[in-house]
Design a protein around this motif. Structure first.
Motif, PDB file in Angstrom:
ATOM      1  N   THR A   1     -14.203 -14.700  -0.407  1.00 34.15           N
ATOM      2  CA  THR A   1     -13.132 -14.459  -1.375  1.00 34.15           C
ATOM      3  C   THR A   1     -12.599 -13.039  -1.237  1.00 34.15           C
ATOM      4  N   MET A   2     -11.373 -12.827  -1.724  1.00 33.44           N
ATOM      5  CA  MET A   2     -10.732 -11.517  -1.678  1.00 33.44           C
ATOM      6  C   MET A   2     -10.546 -10.983  -3.087  1.00 33.44           C
ATOM      7  N   SER A   3     -10.631  -9.671  -3.218  1.00 28.93           N
ATOM      8  CA  SER A   3     -10.311  -9.039  -4.496  1.00 28.93           C
ATOM      9  C   SER A   3      -8.809  -9.107  -4.723  1.00 28.93           C
ATOM     10  N   ASP A   4      -8.439  -9.260  -5.984  1.00 26.29           N
ATOM     11  CA  ASP A   4      -7.023  -9.344  -6.348  1.00 26.29           C
ATOM     12  C   ASP A   4      -6.473  -7.923  -6.446  1.00 26.29           C
ATOM     13  N   ILE A   5      -6.061  -7.376  -5.316  1.00 30.79           N
ATOM     14  CA  ILE A   5      -5.645  -5.975  -5.249  1.00 30.79           C
ATOM     15  C   ILE A   5      -4.436  -5.673  -6.139  1.00 30.79           C
ATOM     16  N   PRO A   6      -3.384  -6.482  -6.165  1.00 33.91           N
ATOM     17  CA  PRO A   6      -2.252  -6.161  -7.050  1.00 33.91           C
ATOM     18  C   PRO A   6      -2.646  -6.046  -8.519  1.00 33.91           C
ATOM     19  N   VAL A   7      -3.498  -6.947  -9.001  1.00 38.31           N
ATOM     20  CA  VAL A   7      -3.926  -6.872 -10.397  1.00 38.31           C
ATOM     21  C   VAL A   7      -4.824  -5.660 -10.617  1.00 38.31           C
ATOM     22  N   LEU A   8      -5.700  -5.359  -9.669  1.00 38.15           N
ATOM     23  CA  LEU A   8      -6.554  -4.179  -9.787  1.00 38.15           C
ATOM     24  C   LEU A   8      -5.724  -2.900  -9.879  1.00 38.15           C
ATOM     25  N   LEU A   9      -4.676  -2.809  -9.084  1.00 35.08           N
ATOM     26  CA  LEU A   9      -3.829  -1.618  -9.123  1.00 35.08           C
ATOM     27  C   LEU A   9      -3.059  -1.540 -10.437  1.00 35.08           C
ATOM     28  N   ALA A  10      -2.657  -2.690 -10.973  1.00 33.78           N
ATOM     29  CA  ALA A  10      -1.981  -2.686 -12.271  1.00 33.78           C
ATOM     30  C   ALA A  10      -2.936  -2.233 -13.377  1.00 33.78           C
ATOM     31  N   LEU A  11      -4.183  -2.696 -13.328  1.00 28.44           N
ATOM     32  CA  LEU A  11      -5.174  -2.257 -14.312  1.00 28.44           C
ATOM     33  C   LEU A  11      -5.494  -0.772 -14.134  1.00 28.44           C
ATOM     34  N   LYS A  12      -5.505  -0.305 -12.916  1.00 31.26           N
ATOM     35  CA  LYS A  12      -5.770   1.108 -12.645  1.00 31.26           C
ATOM     36  C   LYS A  12      -4.695   1.998 -13.279  1.00 31.26           C
ATOM     37  N   ARG A  13      -3.442   1.603 -13.146  1.00 31.17           N
ATOM     38  CA  ARG A  13      -2.366   2.381 -13.763  1.00 31.17           C
ATOM     39  C   ARG A  13      -2.451   2.337 -15.287  1.00 31.17           C
ATOM     40  N   LYS A  14      -2.961   1.252 -15.824  1.00 32.17           N
ATOM     41  CA  LYS A  14      -3.009   1.088 -17.280  1.00 32.17           C
ATOM     42  C   LYS A  14      -4.190   1.823 -17.899  1.00 32.17           C
TER      43      LYS A  14
ATOM     44  N   TYR B   1     -10.847   5.237 -11.471  1.00 36.89           N
ATOM     45  CA  TYR B   1     -10.829   5.425 -10.024  1.00 36.89           C
ATOM     46  C   TYR B   1     -11.202   4.095  -9.355  1.00 36.89           C
ATOM     47  N   LEU B   2     -10.536   3.786  -8.261  1.00 39.41           N
ATOM     48  CA  LEU B   2     -10.754   2.517  -7.563  1.00 39.41           C
ATOM     49  C   LEU B   2     -11.352   2.770  -6.186  1.00 39.41           C
ATOM     50  N   TYR B   3     -12.496   2.137  -5.941  1.00 33.68           N
ATOM     51  CA  TYR B   3     -13.244   2.239  -4.683  1.00 33.68           C
ATOM     52  C   TYR B   3     -13.286   0.834  -4.070  1.00 33.68           C
ATOM     53  N   ILE B   4     -12.721   0.682  -2.860  1.00 37.30           N
ATOM     54  CA  ILE B   4     -12.680  -0.626  -2.195  1.00 37.30           C
ATOM     55  C   ILE B   4     -13.501  -0.560  -0.911  1.00 37.30           C
ATOM     56  N   ASP B   5     -14.481  -1.439  -0.818  1.00 29.81           N
ATOM     57  CA  ASP B   5     -15.296  -1.594   0.389  1.00 29.81           C
ATOM     58  C   ASP B   5     -14.598  -2.614   1.291  1.00 29.81           C
TER      59      ASP B   5
ATOM     60  N   ASP C   1       0.449  -0.127  -1.294  1.00 25.27           N
ATOM     61  CA  ASP C   1       0.403   1.227  -0.764  1.00 25.27           C
ATOM     62  C   ASP C   1      -1.048   1.680  -0.719  1.00 25.27           C
ATOM     63  N   PRO C   2      -1.587   2.018   0.455  1.00 17.66           N
ATOM     64  CA  PRO C   2      -3.004   2.396   0.523  1.00 17.66           C
ATOM     65  C   PRO C   2      -3.332   3.639  -0.290  1.00 17.66           C
ATOM     66  N   ARG C   3      -2.359   4.525  -0.482  1.00 21.03           N
ATOM     67  CA  ARG C   3      -2.665   5.748  -1.229  1.00 21.03           C
ATOM     68  C   ARG C   3      -2.680   5.530  -2.736  1.00 21.03           C
ATOM     69  N   SER C   4      -2.380   4.311  -3.176  1.00 18.46           N
ATOM     70  CA  SER C   4      -2.579   3.983  -4.584  1.00 18.46           C
ATOM     71  C   SER C   4      -4.041   3.686  -4.879  1.00 18.46           C
ATOM     72  N   VAL C   5      -4.855   3.549  -3.826  1.00 15.59           N
ATOM     73  CA  VAL C   5      -6.302   3.380  -3.954  1.00 15.59           C
ATOM     74  C   VAL C   5      -6.946   4.750  -3.757  1.00 15.59           C
ATOM     75  N   ASP C   6      -7.970   5.048  -4.552  1.00 13.31           N
ATOM     76  CA  ASP C   6      -8.587   6.379  -4.476  1.00 13.31           C
ATOM     77  C   ASP C   6      -9.520   6.519  -3.277  1.00 13.31           C
ATOM     78  N   ILE C   7     -10.377   5.537  -3.059  1.00 15.82           N
ATOM     79  CA  ILE C   7     -11.345   5.614  -1.960  1.00 15.82           C
ATOM     80  C   ILE C   7     -11.332   4.294  -1.208  1.00 15.82           C
ATOM     81  N   LEU C   8     -11.142   4.374   0.113  1.00 15.20           N
ATOM     82  CA  LEU C   8     -11.265   3.214   0.994  1.00 15.20           C
ATOM     83  C   LEU C   8     -12.480   3.422   1.882  1.00 15.20           C
TER      84      LEU C   8
END
Length: 663
Positions: A389-402, A406-410, A432-439
């Motif tokens: 399965t994949m993480s729902d990145i668009p929803v995670l980024l929306a929650l991050k802005r709200k 900090y978001l860490y994606i393995d 946008d990869p720079r919308s994630v804090d740590i890759l």
């Protein structure tokens, strides 16, 4: 002795009416060994009867139709392999349009343009939830009963064995005033359950784990407590390795770069030491990784597991909160535990549950004091290795802005394997990869190397270089490994100036790599430098993944994960079926190596086999795996998928592969 006469047309038509070679057995086999031998013979005769035609634009799949290999493939086979048991290939040289530079055993040749698709998720379209189907109740009941029986038998054997064979239990019993070396209770599962299926794990191999893999045959005289090599070898189709893009090759552009690094940096390059100009190679690789993932800076660690377990403690500590997906990898769990941070878990990939948890922890604050958290960090995997399965990145980024966490994606399994440019799950969703804090990611899968990386802002990476435990305490990565990383990554990116109309200049993500970002001595072949070959590999991987996933569902199996995932779990449930499925796949006329996973890697009742798809597999290879699954699925009663879609026969799946493999 004259050769046997061919079967009559009437006999052939009679055989063709039987859908499975396992139907209507007159006499049950006397033993498991005789059954597997009969199975292999039946499979060989069935393959000879069907005579499946091969496409002229695809090099034929693995075949038993000839005892002679081509000159190129002969170099990759050991002389000790029995010619009657080795997988061999019909001699068919590439056409003028097929200028292949790799061995067919390591990377399957396929020039059919319809067996391609692009890995991406449409922007603005919600990610469909991953539905986990439950099997019939009798499957769950029999699974629990089988575990109960094994536990009872195990305790009886321990009770009798400690009194009759005390020497075998020395480490579990106190003696001479010393406490027991190991815990009887803690090691019970390993001794009495896992040992029964140990032949499915840690298989010794030799050579390259590419499209095929060379197995060292073994046997056990003491019920899997020890394994003894028999001296023979078996060449098998490999669907068990994380060789997503097929860079596990013994020759080719990446291998040439590794050899050149050894010549350039000397014998010391084979160790884990960086001296002289080799240290510049590490800096070059880190800068290239940052460009590849679209971050400002990156740092490389010599071990993938240590990347998480040693750098997470440098990011969070006491007074911080880590919110972790319940199915995150053990390296993440270990790193969070060592950090001393408070940890909460949310249901796997459940964004509604995550938001509810965020509201709770932000409102309540720290336990007892209720002070605000110093830092809140959400950690997820881009592609979950057990579930697909994949993480729902668009929803995670929306929650991050709200909620401002900090978001860490393995991205250990997604980087290099997902996305139209192969840049991972963020690329797959067009974010946008720079919308994630740590890759975070590793090089052990798509890049055919070793180690891992952390990418983020320059300020963050500079801090991790000082405070991360891998920096001062771990050995640096060996130059040949770094060369493999640079060559494979540059092949995926392409090199500026190698493709027509692309000039060397400022890097724009996800564009090709600037020539200045590569070592001056690196010379990639034109097809690699232009990025054309890797683009084809990405499309082949995407096609194979979707084709395998959707075809298994059409056949009636229960599978997990996203169709674009190169990891395709097929649910087997029962512990006994795990071992038997592994045996039956390997005992076929065309042996197939698979990975089975049981508790504690999964829950007690969701034992599974994981098919690891690769760009190295041809469409015919996937066909062979599907035919094997179809026959064994009928034998072991594995087809319990919900009838949400019309079920197809395996031949219909293979004929309509383009429909199944398209995005």
């Amino acid at each position: 002795m004259p050769p046997p006469s061919p079967p009559s047309p009437m006999a052939l038509s009679k055989h063709s009416q039987t859908a499975s070679i396992f139907r209507k057995r007159a006499v049950s086999p006397a033993s498991a060994a005789s059954y597997l031998a009969a199975l292999s013979q039946a499979d060989a005769s069935a393959r000879a009867r069907t005579g499946i035609a091969q496409s002229f634009t695809t090099t034929p799949a693995l075949s038993m139709s000839s005892s002679i290999t081509s000159l190129e493939d002969t170099e990759s086979l050991d002389a000790t392999v029995n010619a009657s048991e080795a997988l061999v290939f019909p001699m068919r040289p590439p056409t003028s349009a097929q200028n292949f530079t790799t061995r067919h055993t390591e990377f399957g040749h396929c020039a059919e343009p319809t067996f391609r698709t692009t890995s991406f998720h449409p922007i603005g379209i919600p990610l469909p939830p991953s539905l986990e189907q439950d099997p019939p109740y009798y499957i769950l009941f029999s699974t629990y009963i089988s575990y109960l029986i094994l536990i009872v038998i195990g305790h009886v054997r321990d009770f009798v064995g400690k009194r009759v064979y005390p020497a075998s239990y020395r480490d579990l019993m106190p003696r001479d005033g010393y406490a027991s070396l190991n815990s009887d209770f803690d090691s019970f599962y390993t001794r009495r359950l896992k040992t029964r299926i140990d032949q499915c794990f840690t298989q010794p191999v030799t050579g390259v784990a590419g499209r095929t893999i060379m197995l060292l045959d073994r046997m056990s005289p003491d019920y899997n407590h020890t394994q003894i090599l028999t001296g023979t070898r078996t060449l098998a189709l490999n669907v068990s390795s994380y060789n997503y893009l097929g860079f596990a090759q013994s020759d080719g552009g990446c291998t040439d770069a590794v050899e050149e690094s050894i010549r350039r940096y000397g014998i010391a390059a084979l160790g884990s030491r960086l001296e002289g100009g080799a240290s510049d190679l590490l800096g070059t690789a880190e800068a290239l990784v940052a460009k590849f993932v679209g971050m400002e800076d990156a740092m490389i660690c010599s071990m993938g597991f240590a990347t998480n377990s040693t750098y997470i403690p440098a990011l969070v500590g006491k007074g911080c909160l880590v919110i972790s997906d319940e199915l995150n990898h053990a390296s993440i769990r270990f790193g969070v535990r060592v950090s001393g941070a408070h940890v909460r878990m949310f249901k796997h990939n459940d964004m509604a549950n995550l938001e509810a948890l965020l509201r709770e922890v932000i409102g309540q604050g720290q336990p007892k004091t209720h002070r605000p958290w110093k830092k809140i960090m959400v950690i997820v995997e881009g592609l979950f290795s057990m579930e697909g399965t994949m993480s729902d990145i668009p929803v995670l980024l929306a929650l991050k802005r709200k909620y401002k966490f900090y978001l860490y994606i393995d991205e250990a399994h997604s980087v290099g394997a997902l996305g139209p440019h192969g840049r991972g799950v963020v690329d797959f969703f067009g974010a946008d990869p720079r919308s994630v804090d740590i890759l975070m990611g590793t090089f052990t899968k798509s890049f055919g190397a070793a180690g891992g990386y952390i990418a983020g802002s320059k300020a963050l990476v500079d801090r991790l270089r000082v405070h991360g435990q891998s920096g001062p305490y771990a050995e640096a990565m060996a130059p040949p490994v770094i060369a493999q990383i640079i060559a494979s990554m540059a092949s995926i990116m392409g090199v500026q100036g190698a493709a027509p109309g692309v000039a060397d200049g400022t890097y724009h993500h996800p564009g090709p790599a600037p020539v200045s970002a590569l070592p001056a001595w690196l010379r990639l072949a034109p097809e690699l430098a232009s990025g054309a070959e890797s683009a084809e590999r990405l499309k082949r991987l995407a096609f194979n993944s979707r084709y395998m996933h959707k075809a298994l569902k059409r056949l009636g199996f229960i599978t997990y994960g996203h169709p674009a995932s190169p990891i395709v779990p097929l649910l087997l449930f029962n512990l006994g079926k795990l071992s038997l499925f592994h045996h039956l796949m390997r005992a076929r006329a065309l042996p197939i190596v698979v990975v089975v996973v049981a508790y504690p890697g999964t829950s007690l009742t969701t034992g599974r086999v994981r098919f690891c798809m690769s760009a190295a597999h041809t469409k015919e290879d996937v066909d062979e795996v599907l035919r094997a699954c179809d026959e064994i699925g009928d034998l072991l009663d594995l087809k319990h998928g919900c009838a949400l879609e019309e079920r197809w026969t395996v031949e219909e799946c293979t004929q309509r592969a383009v429909d199944l493999g398209s995005a």
